[in-house]
Structure formats: C-alpha cells, structure tokens
Design a protein around this motif. Structure first.
Motif, mmCIF file in Angstrom:
data_model
loop_
_atom_site.group_PDB
_atom_site.id
_atom_site.type_symbol
_atom_site.label_atom_id
_atom_site.label_comp_id
_atom_site.label_asym_id
_atom_site.label_seq_id
_atom_site.Cartn_x
_atom_site.Cartn_y
_atom_site.Cartn_z
ATOM 1 N N VAL A 178 44.036 22.523 17.889
ATOM 2 C CA VAL A 178 43.275 23.606 18.495
ATOM 3 C C VAL A 178 43.013 23.253 19.958
ATOM 4 C CG1 VAL A 178 41.030 22.659 17.826
ATOM 5 C CG2 VAL A 178 41.264 25.119 18.258
ATOM 6 N N GLU A 179 43.015 24.262 20.830
ATOM 7 C CA GLU A 179 42.813 24.020 22.257
ATOM 8 C C GLU A 179 41.911 25.117 22.832
ATOM 9 O OE1 GLU A 179 45.511 22.578 26.076
ATOM 10 O OE2 GLU A 179 46.471 23.265 24.226
ATOM 11 N N PHE A 180 40.897 24.689 23.588
ATOM 12 C CA PHE A 180 39.933 25.611 24.191
ATOM 13 C C PHE A 180 40.214 25.724 25.694
ATOM 14 C CE2 PHE A 180 38.015 23.692 20.488
ATOM 15 C CZ PHE A 180 37.479 24.778 19.810
ATOM 16 N N GLY B 110 37.901 34.703 31.369
ATOM 17 C CA GLY B 110 37.383 34.502 30.022
ATOM 18 C C GLY B 110 37.804 33.189 29.393
ATOM 19 N N VAL B 111 37.596 33.125 28.088
ATOM 20 C CA VAL B 111 37.883 31.918 27.317
ATOM 21 C C VAL B 111 38.967 32.230 26.282
ATOM 22 C CG1 VAL B 111 35.576 30.970 27.643
ATOM 23 C CG2 VAL B 111 36.034 32.419 25.660
ATOM 24 N N SER B 112 39.740 31.206 25.958
ATOM 25 C CA SER B 112 40.807 31.328 24.961
ATOM 26 C C SER B 112 40.694 30.202 23.957
ATOM 27 C CB SER B 112 42.193 31.270 25.613
ATOM 28 O OG SER B 112 42.334 32.240 26.619
ATOM 29 N N ILE B 113 41.137 30.473 22.740
ATOM 30 C CA ILE B 113 41.217 29.449 21.706
ATOM 31 C C ILE B 113 42.645 29.466 21.157
ATOM 32 C CG2 ILE B 113 40.318 28.573 19.520
ATOM 33 C CD1 ILE B 113 37.738 30.050 20.059
ATOM 34 N N GLU B 114 43.393 28.426 21.482
ATOM 35 C CA GLU B 114 44.787 28.317 21.053
ATOM 36 C C GLU B 114 44.859 27.553 19.732
ATOM 37 O OE1 GLU B 114 48.068 25.254 22.374
ATOM 38 O OE2 GLU B 114 47.851 26.800 23.912
ATOM 39 N N LEU C 296 48.735 31.028 17.593
ATOM 40 C CA LEU C 296 47.867 32.202 17.717
ATOM 41 C C LEU C 296 46.789 31.891 18.751
ATOM 42 C CD1 LEU C 296 47.122 35.060 16.591
ATOM 43 C CD2 LEU C 296 45.514 33.880 15.073
ATOM 44 N N GLU C 297 46.667 32.755 19.774
ATOM 45 C CA GLU C 297 45.669 32.527 20.825
ATOM 46 C C GLU C 297 44.925 33.819 21.165
ATOM 47 O OE1 GLU C 297 45.354 31.575 25.577
ATOM 48 O OE2 GLU C 297 47.075 30.748 24.484
ATOM 49 N N PRO C 298 43.671 33.963 20.728
ATOM 50 C CA PRO C 298 42.847 35.070 21.199
ATOM 51 C C PRO C 298 42.151 34.707 22.508
ATOM 52 C CG PRO C 298 41.706 33.888 19.457
ATOM 53 C CD PRO C 298 43.038 33.198 19.647
ATOM 54 N N ARG C 299 41.973 35.711 23.385
ATOM 55 C CA ARG C 299 41.241 35.533 24.642
ATOM 56 C C ARG C 299 40.221 36.653 24.778
ATOM 57 N NH1 ARG C 299 41.555 37.601 29.859
ATOM 58 N NH2 ARG C 299 43.402 38.846 29.292
ATOM 59 N N PHE C 300 39.021 36.316 25.276
ATOM 60 C CA PHE C 300 37.967 37.320 25.463
ATOM 61 C C PHE C 300 37.350 37.138 26.837
ATOM 62 C CE2 PHE C 300 33.526 38.774 25.073
ATOM 63 C CZ PHE C 300 33.772 40.103 24.764
ATOM 64 N N ALA C 301 37.190 38.253 27.575
ATOM 65 C CA ALA C 301 36.644 38.191 28.935
ATOM 66 C C ALA C 301 35.675 39.332 29.202
ATOM 67 C CB ALA C 301 37.771 38.201 29.954
ATOM 68 N N GLU D 290 42.699 39.756 24.737
ATOM 69 C CA GLU D 290 44.131 39.600 24.511
ATOM 70 C C GLU D 290 44.353 38.794 23.236
ATOM 71 O OE1 GLU D 290 48.132 38.234 27.011
ATOM 72 O OE2 GLU D 290 46.154 37.502 27.600
ATOM 73 N N LEU D 291 45.422 39.094 22.551
ATOM 74 C CA LEU D 291 45.828 38.333 21.385
ATOM 75 C C LEU D 291 47.308 38.017 21.518
ATOM 76 C CD1 LEU D 291 44.970 37.154 18.639
ATOM 77 C CD2 LEU D 291 45.726 39.290 17.579
ATOM 78 N N GLU D 292 47.645 36.717 21.479
ATOM 79 C CA GLU D 292 49.020 36.268 21.694
ATOM 80 C C GLU D 292 49.508 35.487 20.488
ATOM 81 O OE1 GLU D 292 51.554 33.471 24.869
ATOM 82 O OE2 GLU D 292 49.472 34.059 25.288
ATOM 83 N N GLU D 293 50.740 35.783 20.053
ATOM 84 C CA GLU D 293 51.345 35.067 18.931
ATOM 85 C C GLU D 293 52.706 34.522 19.363
ATOM 86 O OE1 GLU D 293 51.474 38.715 18.203
ATOM 87 O OE2 GLU D 293 49.294 38.802 18.074
ATOM 88 N N LYS D 294 53.048 33.340 18.833
ATOM 89 C CA LYS D 294 54.336 32.724 19.132
ATOM 90 C C LYS D 294 54.961 32.156 17.860
ATOM 91 C CE LYS D 294 53.133 30.897 23.743
ATOM 92 N NZ LYS D 294 54.082 31.611 24.619
#
Length: 271
Positions: free
Chosen positions: A81-83, A108-112, A131-136, A141-145
């Motif tokens: 996990v990465e903040f 904003g902040v993201s949690i990967e 999976l990485e959500p971001r909130f500002a 944003e929601l990113e998937e790889k």
C-alpha cells in the motif's frame, strides 16, 4: 572448512538478496509486478514535467509540473500500500491577450494498492493488480492497472494496461482515460540500467466519444544503491491524433490535451 563454507554462503545470500530488492524501479511510467516484502517501508519523490502545447489551443509556452510525495509499506509479501500527497504547478501564455497564467494547486491524497497474484520468480510472467483512488475535495479519480513483467538475465520488461475515471467540476463532469505502456531495460552491473519506454494515452470525455490519442517513446535510465534508487524517463510525443477535428493545428501530434514531451524523475529511499 565448514565455518568458511557457511560464511561464504551467508555472504552470497546477502548479496543475492540486495540484488533482488523488490522496490527498485527500472521505469517511471510502467510499473513492474514486484511488491514490497512484509514490513518494508520506503519514501518516494515523484517529479513529472509535461511541456509544450500550441498557441492554437491558447496555451503557449505550456509547462505543467506534477509533484507527488509517497510513503510505501509492505503489508504482506504480496500486498503493498502507498499513500500519496499530490500537487501541480501549471503555467502558460495566452496568445490572444499576451497574459501569463500561473497556478499551483493541491491535488488531494491517493491510496495506491498493489496485489501480486503471480510471482515472476516462480511463474512464466509476473502478474499484479493495482487500484488507486484519489480525492481532492471537489474532484476525485479512480485508477486501475493490470501489471505484467518478467526478467531474463540482465534484461527486464514490464507491460501495463490502465483505465481511469476522473470526476471534476465539483463532480459535474466525467472523463475516462485508457492507457497502455511498455518498458524494456538492460542492467549494466549492479547499479545501472538503461532502456526504453513506450506509452499510449487516450482520453474519453463523458465516455461518449474517443477524443484523442497520443503516443510517447523515449529512453529511461535508473541507478540504485543499497538504501536508495533513482529512475529518469524522457519521452517526446512521436504521434498524436484528435478525432473531433484539428484544434491544435498539428496533423501528426496531439497538443490540446497532451504535450510535446513528458519527463519523469523518481527517487526512492528505504527506511
């Protein structure tokens, strides 16, 4: 003789472990399938420069700096996990008025989250899901790889397939992004790696039409020591297209939503 043998194998194991650290990055846009070992922690500094659009889109001398500070932690040997704290600084000249625009904003902040399904050391190809959500505040944003990769001797490759959805304008607008990236690199000794990265990025506003596509290609170089590492990629745009006309006045590049060149520097420091 037995003590010497044990000492030899202990040293060899230590060297092997240091050469197989999971947190070293060969690429800056393409993730590799490795995850941190359980309990390992690292600080990362990201700096990305997206430079040069055209005066036809009202953004002459365009420069966008994206800054990210990250703290990465290995929850298990397979799950990392990465903040992130995210910020950007944007500047350009408006050609029609000759006015200069400059703005810094907190993004904003993201949690990967990365979970390794297949370890490349025991399978033909490594596989990790991301999976990485971001909130500002007024946007998110929601990113998937899907992350694939493998090593063959001194050579290493990684392929990422990415989808992201961004909600902006106080959640009144939606934009989809689809991206594919590929990197291949060769190690030169225990510290240096040199390779190439290829990236194809596409924007799909409101998921109604495929607006544009831009392809970037350029060299990547990385350096690593026992407690830190760095990676740098310089990728000029080699082809781009707008599918709703030609707003940027350039037939072979996409310079409305993308730039002529992208540069990214990553630095990682172990705790």
């Amino acid at each position: 003789m037995q003590i010497k043998t044990i000492t030899f194998w202990a040293i060899a194991a230590a060297l092997l472990q240091s050469s197989l650290r999971a947190d070293e990055r060969r690429f800056t846009y393409s993730y590799e399938p490795e995850t941190h070992t359980k309990g390992a922690m690292e600080f990362e500094q990201w700096v990305t420069l997206r430079s040069q659009r055209t005066k036809e889109v009202g953004q002459q001398n365009f420069n966008l700096w994206e800054i990210r500070e990250a703290l990465e932690y290995g929850v298990t040997d397979n799950y990392t996990v990465e903040f992130y704290l995210n910020g950007k600084s944007e500047s350009f000249r408006e050609p029609s008025t000759a006015e200069n625009f400059s703005k810094f904003s907190f993004e904003g902040v993201s949690i990967e989250n990365r979970y390794m399904l297949l370890n490349q050391g025991t399978h033909a190809v490594g596989l990790t899901l991301y999976l990485e959500p971001r909130f500002a505040g007024d946007e998110a944003e929601l990113e998937e790889k899907v992350i694939l990769g493998q090593r063959y001797g001194d050579w290493k490759w990684a392929f990422n397939l990415t989808h992201a959805t961004e909600w902006a304008d106080n959640f009144h607008s939606t934009e989809g992004e689809v991206e594919a990236s590929f990197g291949v690199a060769r190690d030169f000794g225990p510290h240096w790696s040199i390779g190439l990265e290829l990236r194809d990025h596409n924007e799909v506003p409101e998921y109604r039409h495929w607006e544009n596509s831009a392809i970037f290609l350029g060299p990547t170089v990385s350096y690593r020591q026992e407690k830190w590492w760095g990676a740098l990629t310089v990728m000029p745009q080699i082809y781009g297209a707008n599918f709703g006309g030609d707003p940027d006045g350039h037939r072979n590049l996409e310079l409305e939503g993308h730039e002529r060149v992208n540069v990214r520097l990553l630095l990682g420091f172990d705790f």
